[in-house]
Design a protein around this motif. Structure first.
Motif, short mmCIF file in Angstrom:
data_model
loop_
_atom_site.label_atom_id
_atom_site.label_comp_id
_atom_site.label_asym_id
_atom_site.label_seq_id
_atom_site.Cartn_x
_atom_site.Cartn_y
_atom_site.Cartn_z
N ASP A 176 0.71 2.22 -14.52
CA ASP A 176 0.16 1.15 -13.68
C ASP A 176 1.29 0.32 -13.06
N ALA A 177 2.30 0.00 -13.86
CA ALA A 177 3.42 -0.78 -13.33
C ALA A 177 4.16 -0.01 -12.24
N LYS A 178 4.33 1.29 -12.44
CA LYS A 178 5.00 2.11 -11.42
C LYS A 178 4.23 2.05 -10.10
N GLN A 179 2.91 2.07 -10.18
CA GLN A 179 2.08 2.03 -8.99
C GLN A 179 2.06 0.63 -8.37
N GLN A 180 1.83 -0.38 -9.19
CA GLN A 180 1.65 -1.74 -8.68
C GLN A 180 2.94 -2.39 -8.17
N LEU A 181 4.04 -2.18 -8.87
CA LEU A 181 5.28 -2.89 -8.52
C LEU A 181 6.14 -2.16 -7.50
N ILE A 182 6.15 -0.83 -7.56
CA ILE A 182 7.07 -0.11 -6.68
C ILE A 182 6.40 1.02 -5.89
N GLY A 183 5.08 1.06 -5.92
CA GLY A 183 4.35 1.94 -5.01
C GLY A 183 4.34 3.42 -5.32
N VAL A 184 4.54 3.79 -6.57
CA VAL A 184 4.43 5.21 -6.92
C VAL A 184 2.97 5.62 -6.74
N ASP A 185 2.77 6.77 -6.15
CA ASP A 185 1.43 7.27 -5.86
C ASP A 185 0.75 7.77 -7.13
N GLY A 186 -0.46 7.30 -7.37
CA GLY A 186 -1.22 7.71 -8.55
C GLY A 186 -1.44 9.21 -8.61
#
Length: 165
Positions: A59-69
């Motif tokens: 979740d942090a990867k997605q929310q903070l730096i935009g990693v695609d789910g």
């Protein structure tokens, strides 16, 4: 690598960044901010280090730096595709010249036959849009894997981006 060796490496990276008028950011998972810690151990590092992201969860990867789910789902957090997105996302979010991303399995649990404990992926992004991804396998306990990953991240930034600049 000893603490004093990590400090010397951080000083070397910092001197090069300062000379270039450049900055670096970090996006870290298994190292838990250790790369940012050794960077900020250097007095004056605020001239070349803006911020670091500890993106331990997906979740942090997605929310903070935009990693695609979808990328996380398809390849897992410990993958070339994810660290590439981590590096690019952190670089963009921090408006930094360079970015270091680290995601791995420090252990003692969490490994698999495909991704054993000690597997760490690194992503690097540079100012001209260049991206480098590397996979390494480190031996030792959790602290040893994390220490080796921190040293590798700084060494690779130096060797592949800053030493040539």
């Amino acid at each position: 690598m000893t603490d004093s060796e990590l400090t010397a490496l951080s000083q070397q990276v910092g001197a090069a960044l300062k000379q270039l008028g450049a900055t670096v950011t970090t996006a870290e998972s298994c190292t838990g901010g250790w790369v940012a810690k050794v960077i900020t151990d250097i007095a004056g590092s605020s001239a070349w280090f803006e911020r670091g992201f500890v993106t331990y969860s997906n979740d942090a990867k997605q929310q903070l730096i935009g990693v695609d789910g979808a990328t996380l789902e398809a390849h897992g957090a410990v993958s070339e595709q994810v660290v590439t997105q981590m590096a690019q996302g952190a670089q963009n979010a921090a408006a930094a010249s360079y970015a270091i991303a680290v995601s791995g399995i420090a252990g003692p649990d969490g490994g698999s036959a495909e991704k054993p404990v000690g597997t760490v992926w690194f992503g690097f992004a540079g100012p001209a849009g260049e991206v480098l991804a590397r996979r390494e396998r480190f031996d030792g306990d959790r602290e040893s894997v994390r220490r080796q990953a921190t040293a590798y991240a700084l060494t690779t930034l130096w060797q592949h981006f800053l030493q040539k600049a």
